[in-house]
Design an enzyme around this catalytic site. Structure first.
Site, PDB file in Angstrom:
ATOM      1  N   SER A 148      22.387  12.254 -29.658  1.00  8.97           N
ATOM      2  CA  SER A 148      21.417  13.343 -29.470  1.00  8.97           C
ATOM      3  C   SER A 148      21.991  14.626 -28.883  1.00  8.97           C
ATOM      4  CB  SER A 148      20.259  12.867 -28.587  1.00  8.97           C
ATOM      5  OG  SER A 148      19.338  12.134 -29.355  1.00  8.97           O
ATOM      6  N   SER A 198      18.178  14.559 -30.654  1.00  6.29           N
ATOM      7  CA  SER A 198      16.954  15.072 -30.099  1.00  6.29           C
ATOM      8  C   SER A 198      17.130  16.331 -29.239  1.00  6.29           C
ATOM      9  CB  SER A 198      16.293  13.982 -29.252  1.00  6.29           C
ATOM     10  OG  SER A 198      17.119  13.629 -28.168  1.00  6.29           O
ATOM     11  N   LYS A 254      17.086  20.695 -21.306  1.00  8.63           N
ATOM     12  CA  LYS A 254      16.235  19.889 -22.182  1.00  8.63           C
ATOM     13  C   LYS A 254      15.034  19.399 -21.373  1.00  8.63           C
ATOM     14  CE  LYS A 254      16.792  15.858 -25.313  1.00  8.63           C
ATOM     15  NZ  LYS A 254      17.755  14.839 -25.766  1.00  8.63           N
TER      16      LYS A 254
END
Lengths: 101, 484
Positions: free
Chosen positions: B177, B153, B78
């Site tokens: 997330s 996210s 990420k």
């Protein structure tokens, strides 16, 4: 459970504290949304929290301390490499209010 | 090349010599080339670097050198983990062109074990969102159905694994997330007990809640990565030196359920799948007990007050002075105000402003300390619950993946999509999400397992039993060519 609407002045104060310039539309939008947000949070007023300590840090072990000994740190040129403006081995900024720069 | 089904199978093929790391990397790069124009899972790609590292590992293997535990396995990170070799943007204009002078501990650890970083995955800007639509770069689409979001996210990470861009991704979870995107994309994940995985080099959203974790195709992959990623890091002051508790047998385990929370779920296939999982656990000898988290109904305001306050002060570092964007102005505060106005997206500004309001002298006791006291009450609920059960299960989400542009107009409605995942974040407890089948539209559904501190191994063992009966690995887009 409706709070007083957040005013334009309050949003401008918050924007100043946050160092974010806002457009007229943003001032209106965020004032409206912050009013709703405060409404959502006001349910926390209704629960009994007397004598309840706040949880600030959350670990299940004591916070580990490193040994107090000198270790290599980021070399200055690497630390400065991503600075938008640098000069004389430091970060350069525009003048601060009333100063001469 | 016949693609291995999961990371463990890929490792077995590499060890047996039926596959090379170069083949695995080329396969992943081929998928990225073919699909990522539309899926949009990645923000940066290092094709040449990945090929080169694969060749090096293949040569080492040929010459009989000792290799790391993940040697030759391609993965993504990420883009809120800093990496020395690749740009790090947190999907924000504020960090366009930023090159970190150091790498996150987890990135170093995984690469030291021979895992091959393909690129950086998309996210909601600074991890503020639940759909990956709030990325300043572009939204990510769900490989199971491209009209839908992958969750967020960590949505770019989840879409990358579901689409077969490598065998795992590392993301972060502040209020769900990792778990919500895992559920939306048919994957497995672990948000660990606070302190189990190092946060060093993870760009913060709210440090008292942020936790890194892997997204994987199978539970056994998750078990291996948990073992590889855990361990004390002197660079993270909350990092734990404790060992994980050994896995317990499912026979005799007390598994809690939250009846009132289940009643909030309107999507019938989720309730049915949840009930089917309970049947499976009973068949393994677990005892199902009803428990309560009485303050779960205030988790949402508690969470959002804490996140806004922590984020508002943490984001002060983006000031146009030391790194990141700067808009040129003659005066210092004007420069900062213009830089932050142009560098941050709408949601980031929203949270910074709201947090600044909560942190004002006249508000801080009511809202911030109030939320922190509420957080203590939620933690006490968990302590009491774990007197009655060894772990508890809930659906990970109340709905399957929703369509893009579906919730963008109402930020408060978007916040609700984290309802089931918030309490474990506030209490710092470990939580796994694993698939529990698909609904009538073929969309994956996830179940969440929440345990007491350091009981990850037991959660993973229970997840493996659920996977055996309800797993959907064979339906994963990565294994079906016809992605989305």
């Amino acid at each position: 459970m409706s709070s007083l609407p957040i005013t334009r002045e309050q949003i401008l104060r918050v924007a100043e504290l946050s160092r974010i310039a806002l457009t007229e539309e943003e001032i209106e939008q965020y004032a409206r949304e912050l009013t709703h947000f405060v409404d959502m949070l006001s349910v926390l007023d209704t629960i009994d929290k007397d004598g309840v300590p706040p949880t600030v840090t959350l670990t299940f072990d004591p916070i580990a301390q490193r040994d107090d000994k000198l270790e290599p740190s980021l070399p200055r040129d690497e630390a400065l490499a991503m600075g938008p403006v640098t000069s004389d081995g430091g970060f350069a900024v525009p003048k601060i209010l009333g100063g001469e720069g | 090349m016949s693609a291995p089904r999961d990371l463990i199978e890929a490792l077995e093929s590499l060890e047996a010599g039926t596959l090379t790391a170069s083949e695995l990397v080329d396969d992943a790069l081929g998928r990225i080339e073919a699909h990522d124009g539309e899926i949009g899972a990645l923000l940066a790609l290092d094709a040449e670097g990945a090929r080169e590292r694969a060749r090096t590992i293949d040569e080492k293997r040929k010459s009989g050198e000792t290799l790391g535990r993940l040697a030759g396995i391609p993965f993504t990170l990420k883009d809120n983990f800093v990496t020395k070799g690749l740009p790090t943007t947190a999907a924000s204009k504020m960090l366009e062109g930023y090159r970190a002078p150091f790498s996150a501990t987890l990135a170093e650890k995984l690469e030291a074990e021979g895992a091959i970083l393909l690129g950086k995955a998309n996210l909601d800007e600074f991890a503020m969102g639940s759909s990956t639509e709030r990325s300043a770069a572009h939204p990510t689409r769900n490989p199971w159905d491209r009209s839908r979001v992958p969750g967020g996210s960590s949505g770019g990470s989840a879409a990358a694994v579901a689409a077969g861009y490598g065998y795992f991704s590392v993301g972060s979870d502040t209020g769900g997330s990792l778990r919500q995107p895992a559920a939306f994309c048919g994957l497995n994940t672990l948000k660990p007990t606070v302190g189990v995985f190092s946060r060093y080099g993870l760009i913060q959203l709210a440090p008292s809640l942020d936790q890194p974790g892997p997204l994987t195709r199978s539970v056994r992959d998750l078990q291996l990565l948990t073992e590889v990623m855990r361990g004390h890091d002197p660079l993270d002051s909350w990092s734990s030196k404790r060992e994980l508790a050994p896995a317990r047998d499912i026979q005799g385990l007390r598994v809690g359920i939250l009846k009132p929370a289940l009643e909030r779920v309107e999507h019938e296939p989720i309730r049915d799948a949840h009930d089917a999982v309970l049947e499976t656990l009973r068949a393994h000898g677990a005892e199902i007990v009803e428990i309560e988290i009485p303050h779960a109904n205030i988790a949402l305001p508690t969470y959002h007050a804490i996140v806004a306050a922590e984020c508002s002060s943490g984001m002060a570092r983006y000031d146009g002075v030391r790194y990141g964007k700067r808009v040129s102005k003659d005066e210092l505060f004007e420069m900062m105000e213009a830089t932050r106005a142009q560098g941050f997206g709408e949601e980031v500004k929203r949270r910074i402003l709201f947090g600044a309001y909560l942190l004002m002298e006249e508000n801080v006791e009511r809202f911030v300390q109030g939320a922190r006291r509420a957080r203590t009450l939620i933690r006490r609920d968990f302590d009491a619950a774990f007197e009655r059960c060894d772990l508890f299960v809930t659906p990970t989400t109340a709905t399957p993946a929703f369509e893009l542009d579906n919730r963008g107009d109402d930020p408060l409605a978007m916040y609700l999509s984290d309802y089931f995942t918030l309490p474990a974040s506030l209490a710092g407890m470990p939580a796994v999400s694993t698939p529990m089948g698909v609904d009538a539209d073929g969309l994956p559904l996830g179940i969440q397992l929440v345990g007491a501190p350091f009981t990850e191994a037991t959660l993973l063992r229970v997840a493996a039993a659920i996977e055996e009966k309800h797993g959907i690995l064979d339906r994963l887009p990565a294994l079906n060519g016809g992605i989305g």
